[in-house]
Design an enzyme around this catalytic site. Structure first.
Site: not given
Length: 305
Positions: A52, A215-216, A221, A223
């Protein structure tokens, strides 16, 4: 915030984890306020990865929280390793060197949890076990887990790794439900019946591995965010309707929907917006009904057999 037990460990963790992937987009003062806000909400479990910001995010976090021994006792730190430019690397050498770098950037002596990031097809599980043993003996890592792995990959590692793997970080949201779809469409001749992950949801439940949805709020993916998107009018209408019943935001309801599943998932929320962060944390105190859960699931375009 209420807590859950992480996997088969005795570690009590907040029901919502704070992802720090985007913290490098904040100014030093904003980063400090972000971390303070999370702590005030009881969200003291922070998720990192060595990739990250190229490691910068861990350094920024350590500065923002004013890392010292007193602070360290009040937080839980998780980080991930195994991704290299153009490849994946679960070798003993890479795991050990990665952890040393993580600890240096976070200015701490240990991680509460280390996850192996995306699967390395060249993995030699004996090497992973040696690395984990060394890290545990040295006190550098207390618990271990994986990310984006299917049941057979986990079983291969667990054959050699002594400690139980406590977490599996997987993509999951109201619009990314493949781990649920196939279980609802067993023996059906439709796309939803395709088992794409080896029944990872049931596997993790059977083996006391906590699923950490990443990514809730995303669809596809990365998008985009489905909340407020004109691509999901029916879903947003239904989320808003249920959210109003509980007097919370749609953000809180999207997380509450995940938390309603009895698998006891720990969503990793990556927002750096303070109000959305508070909303995510508020979701830990909401329990929607079975009917509301299925209403939202169907509104996302899923058809029950």
């Amino acid at each position: 915030m209420r807590t859950i037990t992480l996997g088969a460990s005795q570690l009590k963790v907040p029901a919502v984890a704070v992802g720090c992937m985007r913290i490098n987009a904040l100014s030093p003062k904003e980063a400090e306020t972000f971390v303070q806000t999370a702590m005030e909400q009881g969200a003291h479990f922070f998720d990192h990865a060595d990739i990250y910001g190229g490691g910068e995010c861990e350094e920024i976090f350590a500065d923002a929280i004013h890392m010292n021994s007193d602070v360290r006792e009040r937080i839980l730190l998780q980080s991930k390793c195994g991704i290299r430019p153009g490849s994946f690397d679960f070798s003993k050498e890479h795991i050990l060197s990665s952890v040393d770098g993580i600890l240096q950037r976070l200015r701490t002596d240990y991680l509460d949890v280390l996850l192996l990031h995306r699967p390395d097809t060249l993995v030699e599980p004996e090497e992973v076990a040696e690395a984990f043993d060394q890290l545990e003996r040295s006190g550098k890592v207390r618990h271990f887990g994986v990310s984006n792995q299917n049941p057979m990959q986990i079983q291969l590692l667990q054959k050699y790794v002594k400690k139980p793997l406590v977490a599996n970080q997987l993509q999951f949201s109201i619009t990314n439900t493949t781990m649920i779809d196939s279980g609802l469409n067993v023996n059906m001749e439709n796309e939803a019946a395709v088992n794409r992950d080896g029944s990872v949801l049931d596997f993790c439940r059977l083996h006391d591995i906590t699923i950490q949805p990443w990514s809730p709020f995303q669809y596809g993916f990365f998008e985009g965010v489905f909340l407020g998107s004109d691509k999901f009018p029916e879903l947003n209408a239904r989320i808003d309707e249920v959210a109003q019943r509980y007097n919370v935001s749609s953000t809180a309801m999207a997380i509450a929907w995940i938390l309603r599943h009895p698998a006891g998932m720990q969503p990793v929320v990556g927002t750096t917006n303070l109000e959305r962060l508070k909303d995510c944390c508020e979701a830990a105190d909401i329990t929607i009904t079975r009917e509301e859960w299925y209403d939202i699931y169907r509104a996302a375009g899923n058809i029950l057999p």
